[in-house]
Design a protein around this motif. Structure first.
Motif, PDB file in Angstrom:
ATOM      1  N   TYR A  15       0.831  -1.205   0.000  1.00 48.92           N
ATOM      2  CA  TYR A  15       0.000   0.000   0.000  1.00 48.92           C
ATOM      3  C   TYR A  15       0.866   1.255   0.000  1.00 48.92           C
ATOM      4  N   GLY A  16       1.906   1.252   0.822  1.00 50.67           N
ATOM      5  CA  GLY A  16       2.813   2.386   0.840  1.00 50.67           C
ATOM      6  C   GLY A  16       3.559   2.540  -0.477  1.00 50.67           C
ATOM      7  N   LEU A  17       3.944   1.415  -1.070  1.00 50.94           N
ATOM      8  CA  LEU A  17       4.626   1.469  -2.357  1.00 50.94           C
ATOM      9  C   LEU A  17       3.713   2.029  -3.451  1.00 50.94           C
ATOM     10  N   MET A  18       2.417   1.769  -3.350  1.00 52.07           N
ATOM     11  CA  MET A  18       1.482   2.300  -4.335  1.00 52.07           C
ATOM     12  C   MET A  18       1.409   3.822  -4.256  1.00 52.07           C
ATOM     13  N   TYR A  19       1.494   4.364  -3.047  1.00 50.23           N
ATOM     14  CA  TYR A  19       1.560   5.816  -2.914  1.00 50.23           C
ATOM     15  C   TYR A  19       2.823   6.344  -3.598  1.00 50.23           C
ATOM     16  N   LEU A  20       3.927   5.634  -3.390  1.00 45.60           N
ATOM     17  CA  LEU A  20       5.183   6.042  -4.010  1.00 45.60           C
ATOM     18  C   LEU A  20       5.062   6.019  -5.530  1.00 45.60           C
TER      19      LEU A  20
END
Length: 266
Positions: A22-27
């Motif tokens: 999920y955090g990588l998707m923000y990135l």
């Protein structure tokens, strides 16, 4: 019925350090906006350093506004009981509408600093947003979030910890509409000279329609349920002003000049 893919929400685990998909998707969303924004910097008459600053401002608006919006719209009881809960971002909880307001605030600050017309700037930013929206919905899907309502459509899925009934993969619907379709339409539309505010209005209108529609097959937030007339969800209620605002902005734009590279702030 389709099988729900068994994807570990943790993408990388290095001892106590865990990096979630999920955090990588923000990135992914921020990097896509940065790359596309640098390519289109000429539209605002700014250099690439200024565009990088703009993306940073917007990223802070998304994160701070998204968390605060979630707390106010979806978790007010938790916030009242324990104000420090607001900072427990590792427990999840981000609101698109809160992040949207955060981006508007960031854009306003940036526009004033660089003497840009606010709607010229939002016309520039709008086509950069959908990739991040789509990536975020993929993150929701991997996290088993935003499950749909029970359905017998051929592509329904059994969500983990949601019983044996197949459900709409509503996060994938949002990925397709808010991410792929919205990006394609806005990128095409903004590639031609448009009147000031038209691209921003189209973003509001299309996102609002897409989100409002998908909410009919998405489970309402369990802590809220249906909040009006036995069918309207919080997402639909918050999205209605976007649809109305989009229509109003498109109407207003008909009387505005063709969007130029840079205009004095008014």
């Amino acid at each position: 019925m389709l099988n729900y893919p068994n994807i570990d929400p943790i993408a990388i685990s290095l001892g106590p350090l865990q990096i979630h998909w999920y955090g990588l998707m923000y990135l992914v969303g921020f990097l896509a906006a940065w790359w596309l924004g640098r390519r289109q910097a000429f539209q605002l008459g700014l250099d690439t350093d200024a565009i990088e600053t703009l993306i940073f401002y917007c990223a802070m608006g998304v994160i701070l506004g998204g968390r605060l919006g979630y707390a106010l719209f979806y978790g007010l009881d938790n916030l009242v009981d324990n104000p420090l809960w607001l900072f427990k971002i590792w427990e999840g909880g981000m609101s698109f509408h809160g992040g949207f307001v955060g981006v508007l605030v960031a854009a306003s600050i940036f526009a004033r600093k660089h003497s840009l017309h606010f709607f010229c700037l939002t016309d520039f930013v709008a086509p950069l947003v959908p990739i991040g929206l789509g990536a975020g919905r993929i993150g929701n899907f991997i996290n088993h979030e935003l499950p749909g309502r029970v359905s017998d459509v051929p592509w329904a899925m059994v969500f983990p910890n949601m019983g044996s009934a197949p459900r709409h993969p509503s996060s994938l619907y949002e990925f397709a509409l808010e991410g792929v379709v919205l990006f394609a339409l806005l990128w095409w539309y903004s590639s031609y000279p448009r009147r000031t505010g038209a691209t921003s209005g189209l973003f509001l209108l299309l996102y609002g329609i897409f989100r409002f529609s998908v909410e009919f097959v998405r489970l309402p937030d369990p802590q809220l349920g249906f909040i009006a007339n036995g069918w309207m969800t919080m997402g639909q209620l918050l999205t209605l002003p976007m649809i109305i605002g989009g229509l109003a902005l498109i109407g207003w734009s008909r009387y505005q000049p063709i969007n130029t590279a840079k205009m004095a702030n008014v």
